[in-house]
Design a protein around this motif. Structure first.
Motif, PDB file in Angstrom:
ATOM      1  N   ASN A 218       0.857  -1.076   0.003  1.00  0.00           N
ATOM      2  CA  ASN A 218      -0.213  -0.044   0.067  1.00  0.00           C
ATOM      3  C   ASN A 218       1.095   1.316  -0.066  1.00  0.00           C
ATOM      4  OD1 ASN A 218      -1.626   2.067   1.826  1.00  0.00           O
ATOM      5  ND2 ASN A 218      -2.958   1.180   0.628  1.00  0.00           N
ATOM      6  N   ALA A 219       1.984   1.304   0.862  1.00  0.00           N
ATOM      7  CA  ALA A 219       2.849   2.317   0.922  1.00  0.00           C
ATOM      8  C   ALA A 219       3.759   2.438  -0.424  1.00  0.00           C
ATOM      9  CB  ALA A 219       4.043   1.997   1.873  1.00  0.00           C
ATOM     10  N   LEU A 220       3.809   1.352  -1.193  1.00  0.00           N
ATOM     11  CA  LEU A 220       4.838   1.380  -2.380  1.00  0.00           C
ATOM     12  C   LEU A 220       3.646   2.159  -3.462  1.00  0.00           C
ATOM     13  CD1 LEU A 220       7.224   1.002  -4.263  1.00  0.00           C
ATOM     14  CD2 LEU A 220       6.023  -1.437  -4.718  1.00  0.00           C
ATOM     15  N   LEU A 221       2.299   1.638  -3.462  1.00  0.00           N
ATOM     16  CA  LEU A 221       1.551   2.364  -4.456  1.00  0.00           C
ATOM     17  C   LEU A 221       1.205   3.799  -4.222  1.00  0.00           C
ATOM     18  CD1 LEU A 221      -0.601   1.794  -6.464  1.00  0.00           C
ATOM     19  CD2 LEU A 221      -2.289   1.182  -4.990  1.00  0.00           C
ATOM     20  N   LYS A 222       1.188   4.323  -2.988  1.00  0.00           N
ATOM     21  CA  LYS A 222       1.037   5.761  -2.663  1.00  0.00           C
ATOM     22  C   LYS A 222       2.026   6.341  -3.146  1.00  0.00           C
ATOM     23  CE  LYS A 222      -1.455   5.310   1.711  1.00  0.00           C
ATOM     24  NZ  LYS A 222      -1.652   5.593   3.091  1.00  0.00           N
ATOM     25  N   GLN A 223       3.464   5.881  -3.038  1.00  0.00           N
ATOM     26  CA  GLN A 223       4.585   6.505  -3.442  1.00  0.00           C
ATOM     27  C   GLN A 223       4.363   6.690  -5.080  1.00  0.00           C
ATOM     28  OE1 GLN A 223       8.287   4.467  -3.001  1.00  0.00           O
ATOM     29  NE2 GLN A 223       9.368   5.356  -4.551  1.00  0.00           N
ATOM     30  N   TYR A 224       4.110   5.676  -5.829  1.00  0.00           N
ATOM     31  CA  TYR A 224       3.981   5.735  -7.132  1.00  0.00           C
ATOM     32  C   TYR A 224       2.986   6.724  -7.516  1.00  0.00           C
ATOM     33  CZ  TYR A 224       7.211   1.923  -7.800  1.00  0.00           C
ATOM     34  OH  TYR A 224       8.233   0.971  -7.920  1.00  0.00           O
ATOM     35  N   MET A 225       2.126   6.929  -6.743  1.00  0.00           N
ATOM     36  CA  MET A 225       0.663   7.736  -6.977  1.00  0.00           C
ATOM     37  C   MET A 225       1.204   9.277  -6.943  1.00  0.00           C
ATOM     38  SD  MET A 225      -2.401   5.306  -5.729  1.00  0.00           S
ATOM     39  CE  MET A 225      -3.606   6.948  -6.124  1.00  0.00           C
ATOM     40  N   GLY A 226       2.167   9.403  -5.592  1.00  0.00           N
ATOM     41  CA  GLY A 226       2.159  10.625  -5.313  1.00  0.00           C
ATOM     42  C   GLY A 226       1.186  10.987  -4.163  1.00  0.00           C
ATOM     43  N   PHE A 227       0.607   9.973  -3.701  1.00  0.00           N
ATOM     44  CA  PHE A 227      -0.762  10.111  -2.598  1.00  0.00           C
ATOM     45  C   PHE A 227       0.080  10.330  -1.143  1.00  0.00           C
ATOM     46  CE2 PHE A 227      -4.219   8.519   0.101  1.00  0.00           C
ATOM     47  CZ  PHE A 227      -5.059   8.908  -0.958  1.00  0.00           C
ATOM     48  N   PRO A 228      -0.588  11.124  -0.295  1.00  0.00           N
ATOM     49  CA  PRO A 228      -0.266  11.508   1.007  1.00  0.00           C
ATOM     50  C   PRO A 228      -0.060  10.180   1.910  1.00  0.00           C
ATOM     51  CG  PRO A 228      -1.731  13.070   0.347  1.00  0.00           C
ATOM     52  CD  PRO A 228      -1.822  11.888  -0.743  1.00  0.00           C
ATOM     53  N   ALA A 229       1.281  10.238   2.282  1.00  0.00           N
ATOM     54  CA  ALA A 229       1.478   8.836   3.194  1.00  0.00           C
ATOM     55  C   ALA A 229       0.636   8.670   4.352  1.00  0.00           C
ATOM     56  CB  ALA A 229       3.089   8.879   3.498  1.00  0.00           C
ATOM     57  N   ASP A 230       0.167   9.809   4.942  1.00  0.00           N
ATOM     58  CA  ASP A 230      -0.682   9.687   6.001  1.00  0.00           C
ATOM     59  C   ASP A 230      -2.168   9.576   5.829  1.00  0.00           C
ATOM     60  OD1 ASP A 230      -0.701  12.171   5.167  1.00  0.00           O
ATOM     61  OD2 ASP A 230      -0.468  13.006   7.027  1.00  0.00           O
TER      62      ASP A 230
END
Length: 443
Positions: A218-230
């Motif tokens: 889930n964290a990796l997908l957020k990184q690729y999306m530029g999605f806020p980690a929190d």
């Protein structure tokens, strides 16, 4: 009437507030996001894409800055001088003092380029430079689509595996209960329910591993999306849709022009051709027209300096042509020609690389697709075997060891099926990249 207007205004304000609130939520929370949602978000928020868009803006302003030299250049220069000691000139055998103690001037100059190879290069290459900046953005967007898609499918795979383990745990808990009841009834010894306990513990341990792995993915997908980690991000789980997406026309052949890398090399070659023309233009003169108007003031008395103006003006044409530069221009032309030839070899090398990449991607996709169909069939067979053995065990025909074996086979078949599904979807993305059909517009 006033009450109606007031209520309408309040309703409009409420709608605006609700819309703003919904927009904020959509930017920070994506419950049950689809692949299209993730890609769309990434293409808007991913830092690499944002940087590429900024690079396009920088390129646009750089072009306009270069093209500004085609416009008339107007300048103003003003000065005020007070001579502490006047200049001395030698005239007719005598040294005489010339000039006045106080001088002031203001000069307006106007220059217009008529032929200048630097400005001509900027105007001829403006379109190509814009194209190159846009292609760089497209290249980064393709990488984002590929990375987000793979991370999305990987996360779905892990969720599906956890779901399989949940179902397996339910079956094992039921089997454990049946085995324990049979042991209490004296039908079997305690070996059966001990084995059931071991299998149940193993399944729970696997589920825990899957849940922890899900957090990392889930964290990796957020990184690729530029999605806020929190912020909360969850993906939509739809195995039917995933199964429908595994197919790709394997008769499609590679077309070099579809690859963004090939397009970038062609753009680079166009710029090198422009550079070659630029070096050839070095044999042509630089031509510019100019004009100036100067306000001049002279007076020995500073207080009366600006009482009288002695203006002067001029117009002119400047032609500049280097005659000999030690063969520098010849060498620059040769360098430009060699750079074009070198780029042609880059194109040939890229074609070979694309062919290899396409061949490998197609072979991998076909292999994974075949494995996916095999695993799909295995799941159906494993379910039939388990249901039959479980029924026979309840009737006292089969031993509990055979039930455990059938449960293990079913769990392995289902996990292998989802793993094969992810693998074929991932290899499909690689094949689309090789074919050049994966573009930011595919969502």
């Amino acid at each position: 009437m006033k009450r109606v207007i007031y209520l309408t205004a309040m309703l409009g304000a409420g709608l605006i507030s609700t819309s703003s609130s919904a927009q904020q939520v959509s930017d920070s929370v994506m419950p049950k996001a689809s692949l299209q949602d993730c890609i769309q978000y990434a293409l808007t928020h991913q830092p690499a894409v944002k940087q590429s868009l900024l690079d396009q803006e920088i390129a646009e302003h750089t072009i306009k800055s270069k093209l500004a030299d085609w416009y008339p250049q107007l300048n103003l220069a003003a000065g005020l001088n007070h001579y502490l000691k006047l200049q001395t000139s030698y005239f007719n055998g005598a040294a005489i003092t010339t000039g006045v103690a106080n001088t002031s001037s203001a000069a307006f100059t106007l220059t217009q380029n008529i032929f200048n190879r630097d400005v001509l290069l900027a105007s001829r290459t403006a379109k190509v430079v814009r194209q190159q900046a846009a292609q760089n953005t497209t290249s980064n967007q393709i990488d984002v689509v590929s990375n987000v898609s793979k991370a999305y499918y990987d996360m779905l795979l892990t969720k599906a595996q956890v779901a399989v383990l949940d179902e397996d745990i339910v079956r094992l808990e039921r089997s454990l209960k049946d085995a324990y009841n049979q042991y209490q009834s004296g039908i079997v010894d305690k070996t059966d329910y001990k084995r059931a306990t071991i299998s149940l513990n193993n399944a729970k341990a696997q589920k825990k591993t899957g849940e922890e792995s899900l957090k990392a993915k889930n964290a990796l997908l957020k990184q690729y999306m530029g999605f806020p980690a929190d912020s909360a991000l969850d993906v939509r789980y739809d195995t039917i849709q995933m199964a429908q997406n595994v197919q790709l026309d394997t008769n499609t052949t590679v077309t070099y022009q579809n690859r963004i890398e090939y397009q970038l090399l062609q753009t680079q070659r166009s710029l090198l051709e422009a550079e070659l023309r630029y070096n050839k233009w070095s044999y042509l003169p630089t031509v510019s027209a100019s004009g100036s108007y100067t306000f001049a003031y002279f007076n020995k008395d500073f207080g009366k300096l600006y009482n009288n103006n002695y203006p002067n003006s001029l117009v002119g044409l400047t032609v500049s042509l280097p005659i000999f530069q030690g063969f520098k221009r010849t060498h620059n032309i040769k360098i430009a020609e060699l750079n074009i030839k070198r780029t042609d070899w880059d194109v040939e090398a890229l074609k070979q690389q694309i062919n290899t990449q396409y061949t490998q991607a197609m072979a991998t996709y076909k292999s994974n697709l075949n494995e996916y169909f095999v695993m799909q069939e295995n799941v159906e067979l494993a379910k039939e075997v388990f249901n039959l053995i479980d029924l026979q065990y309840r009737e006292g025909i089969k031993t509990y060891l055979e039930v455990i074996t059938a449960q293990t086979d079913l769990r392995s078949a289902e996990l292998n099926y989802y793993n094969a599904m992810y693998t074929v979807l991932s290899s499909k993305i690689d094949l689309e990249v090789a074919l050049g059909t994966l573009t930011p517009s595919i969502q």
